[in-house]
Motif scaffolding. Structure first.
Motif, mmCIF file in Angstrom:
data_model
loop_
_atom_site.group_PDB
_atom_site.id
_atom_site.type_symbol
_atom_site.label_atom_id
_atom_site.label_comp_id
_atom_site.label_asym_id
_atom_site.label_seq_id
_atom_site.Cartn_x
_atom_site.Cartn_y
_atom_site.Cartn_z
ATOM 1 N N LEU A 130 31.950 16.015 -2.635
ATOM 2 C CA LEU A 130 32.199 15.719 -4.002
ATOM 3 C C LEU A 130 33.576 16.659 -4.470
ATOM 4 C CD1 LEU A 130 28.643 15.969 -5.270
ATOM 5 C CD2 LEU A 130 29.983 14.023 -6.002
ATOM 6 N N CYS A 155 25.803 17.624 -2.652
ATOM 7 C CA CYS A 155 24.555 16.778 -2.509
ATOM 8 C C CYS A 155 23.955 16.627 -1.191
ATOM 9 C CB CYS A 155 25.321 15.286 -3.158
ATOM 10 S SG CYS A 155 24.010 14.234 -3.838
ATOM 11 N N HIS A 163 24.930 15.343 1.526
ATOM 12 C CA HIS A 163 25.224 14.425 2.642
ATOM 13 C C HIS A 163 25.477 15.031 3.955
ATOM 14 C CE1 HIS A 163 26.309 11.556 -0.890
ATOM 15 N NE2 HIS A 163 25.037 12.106 -1.122
ATOM 16 N N HIS A 183 25.098 18.563 -7.233
ATOM 17 C CA HIS A 183 26.283 18.187 -7.949
ATOM 18 C C HIS A 183 26.710 19.473 -8.830
ATOM 19 C CE1 HIS A 183 26.692 13.587 -7.801
ATOM 20 N NE2 HIS A 183 25.877 13.884 -6.657
HETATM 21 ZN ZN LIG Z 1 25.459 12.719 -5.246
#
Ligand SMILES: [Zn+2]
Ligand SMILES: [Zn+2]
Length: 393
Positions: free
Chosen positions: A84, A105, A107, A362
């Protein structure tokens, strides 16, 4: 699969996944730019001796294991890959080295888990075929929609599973639910065009900031005054940019936000209301307001059948007491929803404690308990084995 044949993550495999997660975490990449991440995935699949195809929506990788024995015995497992545009503000030695970009997040964890599941599945004589989908751009640009349009599900995948780690639950918990679990997302941009001028002579200008401030306030009534209080909805403005100097009236303003709903009637009403209120504010202030919706997401809705298999796999991996329901649908969005428009599927949540001093997803302080990597890898492998086992009978 009985308990004796449960996929078990040993210490060596855990460390292998942890190293992968930390390597990706140090070098996060934004949506559709996951080049290093993609290369690392390919290297690890080579290491495991697993075939794969590259180039899915640019950086995506799809690996396959086993062969389709009976018709329909083909299951997909999906991990997203992107970071992000958020500055990493935590102290960890594996913190992001890229200014302004981070894996806020989780990932990075999803990639490590799916590679861990690949290593576990290699040890099984599979009753069918498993496709491991490493998908770019979940956060921005709907990578799922893109790779599906390129044929990611055309190879005969009949069901798809994935998990998202979630610091709201302790490590070891897996939440499984049927029905809607994530909401529809309708991101929007509002471009306000006024007329710039001298701060001391507002009568000669047309101020887009004042119009924008009214607009942000007026949009709050979409939820508070136009939505059934028994239904869930969110309208969040995440960005308001305008102006360059304290003594000048700006030419234009840009407002960006997102609508989250999980009821189609509520969704339609808020989307229409946003346009109506924007038109009204434009008329009131004599500005032009361009309304644009982009990258909309449908709801994530887990099928009964796949949720059943997901729950059974979760019970095998973490034990019945640790398998929970997330309760009401989250107002978060997930592009996993696009797979479910083509094949049935189930998205679960992997509980992961937030380390002390860390923040929510986030945010620049986001981090998670890496022990979740073992839970995720074991569940992904178990759910594929369980689903194929069901097809064999
Ligand atoms: Zn996310
Ligand atoms: Zn995510």
């Amino acid at each position: 699969m009985d308990l004796k044949s449960l996929p078990v993550v040993d210490h060596e495999l855990f460390e292998w996944m942890q190293t992968i997660r930390r390597t990706i975490h140090r070098q996060p990449e934004l949506s559709f730019q996951e080049f290093h991440t993609s290369t690392l995935i390919q290297e690890k699949l080579d290491e495991l001796g697993i075939d794969y195809q590259t180039g899915w929506a640019g950086t995506g990788v799809i690996a396959t294991l086993g062969t389709e024995r009976v018709s329909g015995s083909h299951v997909g497992l999906r991990a997203d890959m992107d970071g992000l545009p958020i500055q990493d503000n935590k102290e960890a030695p594996y913190a992001s080295k890229i200014t302004g970009v981070s894996h806020a997040c989780g990932h990075d964890g999803h990639v490590a888990m799916l590679l861990g599941a690949a290593a576990l599945l290699k040890r099984y004589k599979l009753a069918g075929r498993v496709s491991l989908i490493f998908q770019p751009a979940e956060e921005h640009g709907n990578g799922a929609e893109k790779i599906i349009s390129q044929g990611a599900l055309a190879g005969g995948i009949k069901a798809i599973f994935a998990g998202h780690l979630d610091v709201h639950y302790p490590t070891g918990v897996i939440t499984v639910d049927e029905g809607i679990i994530c909401s529809a997302a309708d991101p929007f941009s509002l471009h306000i065009v006024g007329r710039g001028g001298h701060a001391a002579r507002p009568q000669e200008a047309c101020d887009p900031i004042v119009a924008g401030a009214y607009l942000v306030t007026a949009l709050q009534t979409l939820v508070s005054r136009e939505t059934d209080p028994n239904k869930s909805a969110v309208v969040t403005i995440g960005c308001f940019q305008a102006g360059h100097a304290n003594n000048a009236i700006a030419e234009e303003a840009l407002i960006e936000g997102t609508i989250r709903t999980n009821d189609q009637e509520v969704r339609n009403r808020i989307v229409a209301g946003l346009q109506r209120i924007s038109d009204g504010v434009a008329l009131q202030f004599g500005v032009r307001i361009g309304v644009r919706f982009h990258d909309s997401l449908p709801v994530v809705v887990n099928s009964l059948e796949t949720a059943k298999v997901a729950r059974r796999a979760a019970q095998l991996v973490v034990g019945q007491d640790m398998v929970l329901s997330q309760g009401r649908p989250s107002l978060g969005g997930e592009d996993f929803a696009f797979y479910q428009q083509v094949v049935e599927g189930c998205l679960v949540r992997f509980g992961a404690n937030s380390p002390p001093g860390c923040g929510s997803a986030h945010s620049g302080k986001f981090d998670f308990d890496e022990n979740v990597l073992a839970v995720g890898a074991a569940w992904l492998a178990a759910v594929a084995v369980q689903w194929l086992k069901g097809k064999k009978q």
